[in-house]
Scaffold this motif. Structure first.
Motif, mmCIF file in Angstrom:
data_model
loop_
_atom_site.group_PDB
_atom_site.id
_atom_site.type_symbol
_atom_site.label_atom_id
_atom_site.label_comp_id
_atom_site.label_asym_id
_atom_site.label_seq_id
_atom_site.Cartn_x
_atom_site.Cartn_y
_atom_site.Cartn_z
ATOM 1 N N MET A 1 0.835 -1.203 0.000
ATOM 2 C CA MET A 1 0.000 0.000 0.000
ATOM 3 C C MET A 1 0.871 1.254 0.000
ATOM 4 O O MET A 1 0.571 2.235 -0.676
ATOM 5 C CB MET A 1 -0.921 -0.013 1.218
ATOM 6 N N ARG A 2 1.987 1.232 0.727
ATOM 7 C CA ARG A 2 2.835 2.404 0.827
ATOM 8 C C ARG A 2 3.398 2.801 -0.530
ATOM 9 O O ARG A 2 3.364 3.974 -0.907
ATOM 10 C CB ARG A 2 3.979 2.138 1.811
ATOM 11 N N SER A 4 2.325 2.245 -3.437
ATOM 12 C CA SER A 4 1.339 2.604 -4.465
ATOM 13 C C SER A 4 0.428 3.732 -4.012
ATOM 14 O O SER A 4 -0.674 3.896 -4.533
ATOM 15 C CB SER A 4 0.502 1.379 -4.841
ATOM 16 N N GLY A 5 0.881 4.536 -3.037
ATOM 17 C CA GLY A 5 0.145 5.759 -2.711
ATOM 18 C C GLY A 5 -0.375 5.865 -1.300
ATOM 19 O O GLY A 5 -0.816 6.933 -0.901
ATOM 20 N N GLY A 6 -0.383 4.772 -0.528
ATOM 21 C CA GLY A 6 -0.848 4.844 0.845
ATOM 22 C C GLY A 6 -2.352 4.692 0.980
ATOM 23 O O GLY A 6 -3.075 4.421 0.022
ATOM 24 N N ALA A 7 -2.838 4.887 2.217
ATOM 25 C CA ALA A 7 -4.239 4.634 2.533
ATOM 26 C C ALA A 7 -5.177 5.573 1.787
ATOM 27 O O ALA A 7 -6.252 5.172 1.339
ATOM 28 C CB ALA A 7 -4.448 4.758 4.047
ATOM 29 N N ARG A 8 -4.783 6.852 1.650
ATOM 30 C CA ARG A 8 -5.660 7.797 0.936
ATOM 31 C C ARG A 8 -5.880 7.358 -0.502
ATOM 32 O O ARG A 8 -7.006 7.420 -1.024
ATOM 33 C CB ARG A 8 -5.035 9.189 0.954
ATOM 34 N N TYR A 9 -4.815 6.891 -1.123
ATOM 35 C CA TYR A 9 -4.951 6.483 -2.516
ATOM 36 C C TYR A 9 -5.711 5.166 -2.627
ATOM 37 O O TYR A 9 -6.415 4.937 -3.617
ATOM 38 C CB TYR A 9 -3.581 6.360 -3.175
ATOM 39 N N MET A 186 -2.334 14.541 -1.810
ATOM 40 C CA MET A 186 -1.024 13.888 -1.880
ATOM 41 C C MET A 186 0.009 14.767 -2.584
ATOM 42 O O MET A 186 1.201 14.673 -2.313
ATOM 43 C CB MET A 186 -1.151 12.549 -2.618
#
Length: 411
Positions: A1-2, A4-9, A186
Protein backbone atom coordinates in the motif's frame (compact mmCIF):
# COMPACT_ATOMS: atom_id res chain seq x y z
CA UNK A 1 0.00 0.00 0.00
CA UNK A 2 2.84 2.40 0.83
CA UNK A 3 4.59 2.15 -2.54
CA UNK A 4 1.34 2.60 -4.47
CA UNK A 5 0.15 5.76 -2.71
CA UNK A 6 -0.85 4.84 0.85
CA UNK A 7 -4.24 4.63 2.53
CA UNK A 8 -5.66 7.80 0.94
CA UNK A 9 -4.95 6.48 -2.52
CA UNK A 10 -6.34 3.05 -1.64
CA UNK A 11 -9.66 4.73 -0.77
CA UNK A 12 -9.60 6.58 -4.08
CA UNK A 13 -8.90 3.32 -5.93
CA UNK A 14 -11.87 1.66 -4.21
CA UNK A 15 -14.19 4.52 -5.18
CA UNK A 16 -12.98 4.44 -8.79
CA UNK A 17 -13.41 0.67 -8.96
CA UNK A 18 -16.97 0.79 -7.63
CA UNK A 19 -17.87 3.58 -10.05
CA UNK A 20 -16.29 1.80 -13.01
CA UNK A 21 -18.11 -1.41 -12.16
CA UNK A 22 -21.43 0.44 -12.07
CA UNK A 23 -20.81 2.50 -15.21
CA UNK A 24 -22.29 0.37 -17.98
CA UNK A 25 -25.14 -1.41 -16.13
CA UNK A 26 -26.04 1.72 -14.16
CA UNK A 27 -26.12 4.01 -17.21
CA UNK A 28 -28.27 1.53 -19.09
CA UNK A 29 -30.73 1.21 -16.20
CA UNK A 30 -30.81 4.96 -15.56
CA UNK A 31 -31.51 5.81 -19.18
CA UNK A 32 -34.37 3.32 -19.44
CA UNK A 33 -35.92 3.45 -15.96
CA UNK A 34 -35.40 7.08 -14.89
CA UNK A 35 -35.23 9.04 -18.16
CA UNK A 36 -37.71 6.86 -20.06
CA UNK A 37 -35.48 6.37 -23.09
CA UNK A 38 -35.84 3.40 -25.39
CA UNK A 39 -33.37 0.55 -25.32
CA UNK A 40 -31.97 1.51 -28.73
CA UNK A 41 -31.71 5.20 -27.82
CA UNK A 42 -29.97 4.38 -24.54
CA UNK A 43 -27.50 1.97 -26.09
CA UNK A 44 -26.64 4.31 -28.97
CA UNK A 45 -26.17 7.30 -26.66
CA UNK A 46 -23.93 5.27 -24.36
CA UNK A 47 -21.80 4.03 -27.24
CA UNK A 48 -21.45 7.50 -28.78
CA UNK A 49 -20.57 9.11 -25.46
CA UNK A 50 -18.07 6.46 -24.37
CA UNK A 51 -16.36 6.32 -27.78
CA UNK A 52 -16.06 10.11 -28.04
CA UNK A 53 -14.51 10.02 -24.57
CA UNK A 54 -11.51 8.23 -26.07
CA UNK A 55 -10.64 11.39 -28.03
CA UNK A 56 -9.66 13.15 -24.80
CA UNK A 57 -7.12 10.50 -23.76
CA UNK A 58 -4.17 11.65 -25.98
CA UNK A 59 -4.50 15.24 -24.69
CA UNK A 60 -4.60 13.88 -21.16
CA UNK A 61 -1.39 11.95 -21.85
CA UNK A 62 0.39 15.16 -22.87
CA UNK A 63 -0.70 16.77 -19.60
CA UNK A 64 0.77 13.82 -17.71
CA UNK A 65 4.04 14.29 -19.59
CA UNK A 66 4.22 17.87 -18.32
CA UNK A 67 4.50 16.48 -14.78
CA UNK A 68 0.89 16.02 -13.66
CA UNK A 69 0.39 13.01 -11.41
CA UNK A 70 -2.10 13.39 -8.55
CA UNK A 71 -3.67 16.35 -10.38
CA UNK A 72 -4.37 14.11 -13.38
CA UNK A 73 -5.89 11.36 -11.23
CA UNK A 74 -8.05 13.86 -9.34
CA UNK A 75 -9.18 15.44 -12.62
CA UNK A 76 -10.26 12.03 -13.97
CA UNK A 77 -12.54 11.76 -10.94
CA UNK A 78 -13.89 15.31 -11.03
CA UNK A 79 -14.83 14.90 -14.71
CA UNK A 80 -17.05 12.00 -13.65
CA UNK A 81 -18.67 14.20 -10.98
CA UNK A 82 -19.61 16.57 -13.82
CA UNK A 83 -20.92 13.59 -15.80
CA UNK A 84 -23.18 12.50 -12.95
CA UNK A 85 -24.42 16.07 -12.47
CA UNK A 86 -25.38 16.14 -16.16
CA UNK A 87 -27.09 12.79 -15.72
CA UNK A 88 -29.20 14.08 -12.83
CA UNK A 89 -30.14 17.15 -14.90
CA UNK A 90 -30.61 15.27 -18.17
CA UNK A 91 -34.36 15.97 -18.47
CA UNK A 92 -33.73 19.70 -18.64
CA UNK A 93 -30.87 19.77 -21.18
CA UNK A 94 -31.61 20.57 -24.82
CA UNK A 95 -35.32 19.83 -24.55
CA UNK A 96 -34.76 16.08 -24.77
CA UNK A 97 -33.37 13.68 -22.18
CA UNK A 98 -31.31 11.89 -24.81
CA UNK A 99 -29.02 14.93 -25.26
CA UNK A 100 -28.35 15.25 -21.55
CA UNK A 101 -27.84 11.50 -21.27
CA UNK A 102 -25.33 11.52 -24.15
CA UNK A 103 -23.43 14.44 -22.60
CA UNK A 104 -23.33 12.60 -19.27
CA UNK A 105 -22.05 9.44 -20.97
CA UNK A 106 -19.37 11.53 -22.70
CA UNK A 107 -17.95 12.99 -19.49
CA UNK A 108 -18.24 9.69 -17.63
CA UNK A 109 -16.42 8.06 -20.55
CA UNK A 110 -13.67 10.69 -20.47
CA UNK A 111 -13.08 10.11 -16.78
CA UNK A 112 -13.21 6.34 -17.09
CA UNK A 113 -10.78 6.25 -20.05
CA UNK A 114 -8.34 8.83 -18.64
CA UNK A 115 -8.04 7.16 -15.25
CA UNK A 116 -5.85 4.13 -16.25
CA UNK A 117 -2.93 6.13 -17.75
CA UNK A 118 -3.09 8.66 -14.92
CA UNK A 119 -3.08 5.90 -12.29
CA UNK A 120 -0.25 3.99 -13.97
CA UNK A 121 1.86 7.16 -14.27
CA UNK A 122 1.32 7.99 -10.60
CA UNK A 123 2.26 4.50 -9.39
CA UNK A 124 5.29 4.46 -11.70
CA UNK A 125 6.43 7.73 -10.15
CA UNK A 126 5.94 6.57 -6.55
CA UNK A 127 7.27 3.01 -6.80
CA UNK A 128 10.82 1.95 -7.59
CA UNK A 129 11.69 -0.62 -10.26
CA UNK A 130 11.59 -3.55 -7.81
CA UNK A 131 8.12 -2.86 -6.41
CA UNK A 132 6.41 -1.21 -9.41
CA UNK A 133 4.92 -4.37 -10.94
CA UNK A 134 3.52 -5.55 -7.61
CA UNK A 135 2.11 -2.08 -6.87
CA UNK A 136 0.34 -1.97 -10.24
CA UNK A 137 -0.97 -5.50 -9.65
CA UNK A 138 -2.29 -4.53 -6.21
CA UNK A 139 -4.23 -1.66 -7.76
CA UNK A 140 -5.71 -3.98 -10.38
CA UNK A 141 -6.75 -6.52 -7.74
CA UNK A 142 -8.55 -3.84 -5.76
CA UNK A 143 -10.09 -2.51 -8.98
CA UNK A 144 -11.39 -5.96 -9.99
CA UNK A 145 -12.99 -6.49 -6.60
CA UNK A 146 -14.59 -3.06 -6.69
CA UNK A 147 -15.86 -3.45 -10.24
CA UNK A 148 -17.57 -6.72 -9.36
CA UNK A 149 -19.18 -5.10 -6.33
CA UNK A 150 -20.15 -2.03 -8.37
CA UNK A 151 -21.89 -4.11 -11.03
CA UNK A 152 -23.80 -5.95 -8.29
CA UNK A 153 -24.83 -2.68 -6.61
CA UNK A 154 -26.08 -1.26 -9.91
CA UNK A 155 -28.17 -4.37 -10.57
CA UNK A 156 -29.63 -4.51 -7.05
CA UNK A 157 -30.48 -0.80 -7.10
CA UNK A 158 -33.02 -1.46 -9.86
CA UNK A 159 -35.32 -3.07 -7.30
CA UNK A 160 -35.58 0.25 -5.45
CA UNK A 161 -37.09 2.11 -8.37
CA UNK A 162 -36.16 5.48 -9.86
CA UNK A 163 -35.60 7.09 -6.48
CA UNK A 164 -32.94 4.55 -5.57
CA UNK A 165 -31.17 5.06 -8.90
CA UNK A 166 -31.11 8.84 -8.43
CA UNK A 167 -29.82 8.47 -4.87
CA UNK A 168 -27.13 6.05 -6.00
CA UNK A 169 -26.02 8.55 -8.66
CA UNK A 170 -25.77 11.36 -6.11
CA UNK A 171 -23.87 9.19 -3.60
CA UNK A 172 -21.44 8.09 -6.35
CA UNK A 173 -20.77 11.73 -7.30
CA UNK A 174 -20.11 12.55 -3.64
CA UNK A 175 -17.73 9.60 -3.40
CA UNK A 176 -15.83 10.73 -6.49
CA UNK A 177 -15.54 14.25 -5.05
CA UNK A 178 -14.16 13.01 -1.72
CA UNK A 179 -11.74 10.64 -3.49
CA UNK A 180 -10.52 13.47 -5.74
CA UNK A 181 -9.83 15.61 -2.66
CA UNK A 182 -7.87 12.77 -1.04
CA UNK A 183 -5.75 12.26 -4.15
CA UNK A 184 -5.18 16.00 -4.58
CA UNK A 185 -3.93 16.24 -1.00
CA UNK A 186 -1.02 13.89 -1.88
CA UNK A 187 0.43 16.58 -4.22
CA UNK A 188 2.74 14.33 -6.25
CA UNK A 189 4.31 15.53 -9.49
CA UNK A 190 6.82 13.85 -11.78
CA UNK A 191 9.56 16.36 -11.00
CA UNK A 192 11.87 15.29 -8.23
CA UNK A 193 10.64 11.69 -7.98
CA UNK A 194 12.58 9.93 -10.69
CA UNK A 195 15.86 10.28 -12.46
CA UNK A 196 15.78 11.69 -15.95
CA UNK A 197 16.16 9.20 -18.79
CA UNK A 198 19.57 8.47 -20.18
CA UNK A 199 20.52 9.79 -23.60
CA UNK A 200 20.12 6.31 -25.09
CA UNK A 201 16.65 5.85 -23.60
CA UNK A 202 15.68 9.37 -24.64
CA UNK A 203 16.63 8.62 -28.24
CA UNK A 204 14.69 5.33 -28.08
CA UNK A 205 11.73 7.19 -26.66
CA UNK A 206 11.87 9.88 -29.30
CA UNK A 207 11.43 7.18 -31.94
CA UNK A 208 8.11 6.27 -30.32
CA UNK A 209 6.90 9.86 -29.93
CA UNK A 210 3.61 10.61 -31.61
CA UNK A 211 3.22 7.36 -33.53
CA UNK A 212 1.34 4.13 -33.06
CA UNK A 213 3.69 1.28 -32.18
CA UNK A 214 3.61 -2.48 -32.67
CA UNK A 215 2.52 -2.83 -29.06
CA UNK A 216 -0.52 -0.57 -29.61
CA UNK A 217 -1.60 -2.56 -32.69
CA UNK A 218 -1.00 -5.95 -31.11
CA UNK A 219 -3.00 -4.87 -28.08
CA UNK A 220 -6.23 -4.69 -30.11
CA UNK A 221 -6.86 -8.49 -30.27
CA UNK A 222 -5.54 -8.87 -26.73
CA UNK A 223 -8.19 -6.40 -25.50
CA UNK A 224 -10.94 -8.61 -26.93
CA UNK A 225 -10.29 -11.01 -24.04
CA UNK A 226 -12.15 -8.78 -21.59
CA UNK A 227 -15.45 -9.17 -23.44
CA UNK A 228 -14.99 -12.90 -23.99
CA UNK A 229 -16.11 -13.43 -20.41
CA UNK A 230 -18.97 -10.93 -20.53
CA UNK A 231 -20.24 -11.45 -24.09
CA UNK A 232 -18.94 -14.55 -25.89
CA UNK A 233 -19.07 -17.16 -23.12
CA UNK A 234 -22.64 -16.32 -21.98
CA UNK A 235 -23.79 -16.57 -25.60
CA UNK A 236 -22.08 -19.94 -26.04
CA UNK A 237 -23.36 -21.34 -22.74
CA UNK A 238 -26.96 -20.21 -23.13
CA UNK A 239 -27.52 -20.36 -26.90
CA UNK A 240 -25.20 -23.15 -28.02
CA UNK A 241 -25.01 -25.44 -24.98
CA UNK A 242 -28.46 -24.52 -23.55
CA UNK A 243 -27.01 -24.23 -20.06
CA UNK A 244 -28.50 -22.26 -17.19
CA UNK A 245 -27.46 -18.59 -16.97
CA UNK A 246 -26.15 -19.46 -13.52
CA UNK A 247 -23.13 -21.06 -15.19
CA UNK A 248 -22.16 -17.72 -16.77
CA UNK A 249 -22.56 -15.96 -13.44
CA UNK A 250 -20.52 -18.65 -11.68
CA UNK A 251 -17.67 -18.41 -14.19
CA UNK A 252 -17.67 -14.61 -13.87
CA UNK A 253 -17.51 -14.79 -10.07
CA UNK A 254 -14.77 -17.43 -10.24
CA UNK A 255 -12.75 -15.25 -12.62
CA UNK A 256 -13.07 -12.25 -10.30
CA UNK A 257 -12.04 -14.25 -7.23
CA UNK A 258 -9.02 -15.71 -9.03
CA UNK A 259 -7.87 -12.31 -10.26
CA UNK A 260 -8.28 -10.67 -6.87
CA UNK A 261 -6.57 -13.43 -4.89
CA UNK A 262 -3.75 -14.49 -7.22
CA UNK A 263 -2.79 -11.51 -9.38
CA UNK A 264 -0.11 -10.07 -7.09
CA UNK A 265 1.52 -13.47 -6.56
CA UNK A 266 1.49 -14.23 -10.29
CA UNK A 267 2.95 -10.83 -11.20
CA UNK A 268 5.72 -11.15 -8.60
CA UNK A 269 6.54 -14.62 -9.95
CA UNK A 270 6.58 -13.32 -13.54
CA UNK A 271 9.00 -10.53 -12.61
CA UNK A 272 11.90 -12.98 -12.97
CA UNK A 273 11.24 -13.04 -16.72
CA UNK A 274 11.46 -10.26 -19.30
CA UNK A 275 8.17 -8.36 -19.39
CA UNK A 276 8.03 -8.55 -23.18
CA UNK A 277 8.34 -12.34 -23.01
CA UNK A 278 5.66 -12.51 -20.31
CA UNK A 279 3.28 -10.42 -22.43
CA UNK A 280 3.89 -12.62 -25.47
CA UNK A 281 3.37 -15.74 -23.32
CA UNK A 282 0.03 -14.39 -22.13
CA UNK A 283 -1.10 -14.36 -25.76
CA UNK A 284 -0.14 -18.00 -26.12
CA UNK A 285 -2.13 -18.89 -22.99
CA UNK A 286 -5.17 -16.91 -24.16
CA UNK A 287 -4.99 -18.54 -27.61
CA UNK A 288 -4.84 -21.99 -26.00
CA UNK A 289 -7.89 -21.14 -23.88
CA UNK A 290 -9.86 -20.09 -26.98
CA UNK A 291 -9.05 -23.41 -28.64
CA UNK A 292 -10.07 -25.08 -25.38
CA UNK A 293 -13.45 -23.35 -25.44
CA UNK A 294 -13.91 -24.53 -29.03
CA UNK A 295 -13.09 -28.11 -28.10
CA UNK A 296 -15.24 -28.01 -24.95
CA UNK A 297 -18.26 -26.82 -26.91
CA UNK A 298 -17.99 -29.89 -29.13
CA UNK A 299 -18.36 -32.34 -26.24
CA UNK A 300 -21.68 -34.14 -26.24
CA UNK A 301 -23.94 -33.98 -23.20
CA UNK A 302 -23.77 -31.97 -19.98
CA UNK A 303 -20.00 -32.43 -19.75
CA UNK A 304 -19.55 -29.60 -22.26
CA UNK A 305 -20.63 -26.96 -19.75
CA UNK A 306 -18.28 -28.28 -17.08
CA UNK A 307 -15.47 -28.39 -19.63
CA UNK A 308 -16.06 -24.73 -20.54
CA UNK A 309 -15.90 -23.84 -16.85
CA UNK A 310 -12.62 -25.75 -16.51
CA UNK A 311 -11.07 -24.00 -19.54
CA UNK A 312 -12.08 -20.64 -18.05
CA UNK A 313 -9.35 -21.19 -15.43
CA UNK A 314 -6.75 -21.23 -18.22
CA UNK A 315 -8.37 -18.15 -19.75
CA UNK A 316 -8.17 -16.33 -16.39
CA UNK A 317 -4.47 -17.21 -16.13
CA UNK A 318 -3.88 -15.63 -19.54
CA UNK A 319 -5.85 -12.54 -18.55
CA UNK A 320 -3.80 -12.12 -15.36
CA UNK A 321 -0.54 -12.51 -17.28
CA UNK A 322 -1.68 -9.95 -19.87
CA UNK A 323 -2.80 -7.26 -17.41
CA UNK A 324 0.21 -7.91 -15.21
CA UNK A 325 2.81 -7.40 -17.92
CA UNK A 326 1.43 -4.89 -20.45
CA UNK A 327 1.48 -1.68 -18.39
CA UNK A 328 4.63 -2.84 -16.59
CA UNK A 329 6.38 -3.23 -19.95
CA UNK A 330 5.44 0.32 -20.95
CA UNK A 331 6.58 1.73 -17.61
CA UNK A 332 9.93 -0.08 -17.88
CA UNK A 333 10.73 0.94 -21.46
CA UNK A 334 9.42 4.50 -21.74
CA UNK A 335 11.32 7.65 -20.69
CA UNK A 336 9.41 9.59 -18.04
CA UNK A 337 8.85 12.61 -20.32
CA UNK A 338 6.94 10.40 -22.81
CA UNK A 339 5.17 8.09 -20.34
CA UNK A 340 1.79 9.85 -20.50
CA UNK A 341 1.60 9.79 -24.29
CA UNK A 342 2.63 6.14 -24.58
CA UNK A 343 0.20 5.06 -21.83
CA UNK A 344 -2.60 7.08 -23.43
CA UNK A 345 -2.06 5.49 -26.85
CA UNK A 346 -2.16 2.07 -25.24
CA UNK A 347 -5.38 3.02 -23.44
CA UNK A 348 -6.93 4.18 -26.73
CA UNK A 349 -6.11 0.83 -28.36
CA UNK A 350 -7.66 -0.97 -25.37
CA UNK A 351 -10.74 1.25 -25.56
CA UNK A 352 -11.18 0.62 -29.28
CA UNK A 353 -10.84 -3.12 -28.73
CA UNK A 354 -13.40 -3.06 -25.91
CA UNK A 355 -15.82 -0.97 -27.95
CA UNK A 356 -15.56 -3.09 -31.10
CA UNK A 357 -15.42 -6.52 -29.52
CA UNK A 358 -19.13 -7.05 -28.62
CA UNK A 359 -20.25 -6.51 -32.23
CA UNK A 360 -17.33 -8.50 -33.66
CA UNK A 361 -17.75 -11.38 -31.20
CA UNK A 362 -21.48 -11.68 -31.83
CA UNK A 363 -20.96 -11.60 -35.60
CA UNK A 364 -18.37 -14.38 -35.36
CA UNK A 365 -20.64 -16.33 -33.01
CA UNK A 366 -23.44 -16.16 -35.58
CA UNK A 367 -21.06 -17.73 -38.12
CA UNK A 368 -20.28 -20.65 -35.82
CA UNK A 369 -17.90 -21.79 -33.05
CA UNK A 370 -15.03 -22.29 -35.47
CA UNK A 371 -15.27 -18.71 -36.71
CA UNK A 372 -15.48 -17.34 -33.16
CA UNK A 373 -12.78 -19.29 -31.34
CA UNK A 374 -10.58 -19.93 -34.36
CA UNK A 375 -10.41 -16.23 -35.23
CA UNK A 376 -9.72 -15.23 -31.65
CA UNK A 377 -6.97 -17.82 -31.29
CA UNK A 378 -5.32 -16.93 -34.62
CA UNK A 379 -5.35 -13.14 -34.13
CA UNK A 380 -4.17 -13.34 -30.52
CA UNK A 381 -1.39 -15.73 -31.49
CA UNK A 382 -0.32 -13.38 -34.28
CA UNK A 383 -0.35 -10.47 -31.82
CA UNK A 384 1.87 -12.47 -29.44
CA UNK A 385 4.39 -13.04 -32.25
CA UNK A 386 4.36 -9.31 -33.11
CA UNK A 387 4.98 -8.40 -29.47
CA UNK A 388 7.81 -10.90 -29.10
CA UNK A 389 9.43 -9.64 -32.29
CA UNK A 390 8.82 -5.87 -32.34
CA UNK A 391 7.69 -4.64 -28.91
CA UNK A 392 10.24 -2.78 -26.75
CA UNK A 393 12.56 -5.12 -24.84
CA UNK A 394 12.75 -4.15 -21.17
CA UNK A 395 15.85 -6.24 -20.51
CA UNK A 396 17.81 -4.67 -23.39
CA UNK A 397 16.82 -1.15 -22.41
CA UNK A 398 17.63 -1.84 -18.75
CA UNK A 399 21.11 -2.98 -19.79
CA UNK A 400 21.45 0.17 -21.93
CA UNK A 401 20.46 2.30 -18.97
CA UNK A 402 22.97 0.59 -16.67
CA UNK A 403 25.69 1.00 -19.30
CA UNK A 404 24.89 4.69 -19.72
CA UNK A 405 24.92 5.31 -15.97
CA UNK A 406 28.23 3.45 -15.67
CA UNK A 407 29.71 5.59 -18.44
CA UNK A 408 28.60 8.75 -16.64
CA UNK A 409 30.15 7.61 -13.35
CA UNK A 410 33.38 6.66 -15.13
CA UNK A 411 33.56 10.03 -16.82
Amino acid sequence: MRVSGGARYAVALAVDALGSGMLRPFLLLYGIKVLGLGVTETGTAMSVGLLLGLAAVPFFGRWIDRGARTAAVACAMLVRVLGIALLLAANGIGGSAVWGFTAAALFLGIGNQCWPPAHAALVTTLADDHSRDAALAAGRSLRNAGMGAGALIATVSMTGGTGALRTLAAVTALGYGIAAALVWSMRVTARGHAQGPSAELSRAGQSRRGRVTALDIANLPYAFCFNVLEVALPAVLVSQLHASPAWSAGIFVGNTVMVVTTQIAVVVWMSRFARRSALAASGLVLSASYLGFWAAGGIAGPGATAAVAAVSVLYTAGEIMYTGSATALIAATTPSHLLGRVLSRFQVSSGIGLAASPAVLMTLFAWGPGALWGSLAATTLLAAVVIRRWAPDDQTEAETERHAQGSVRHA
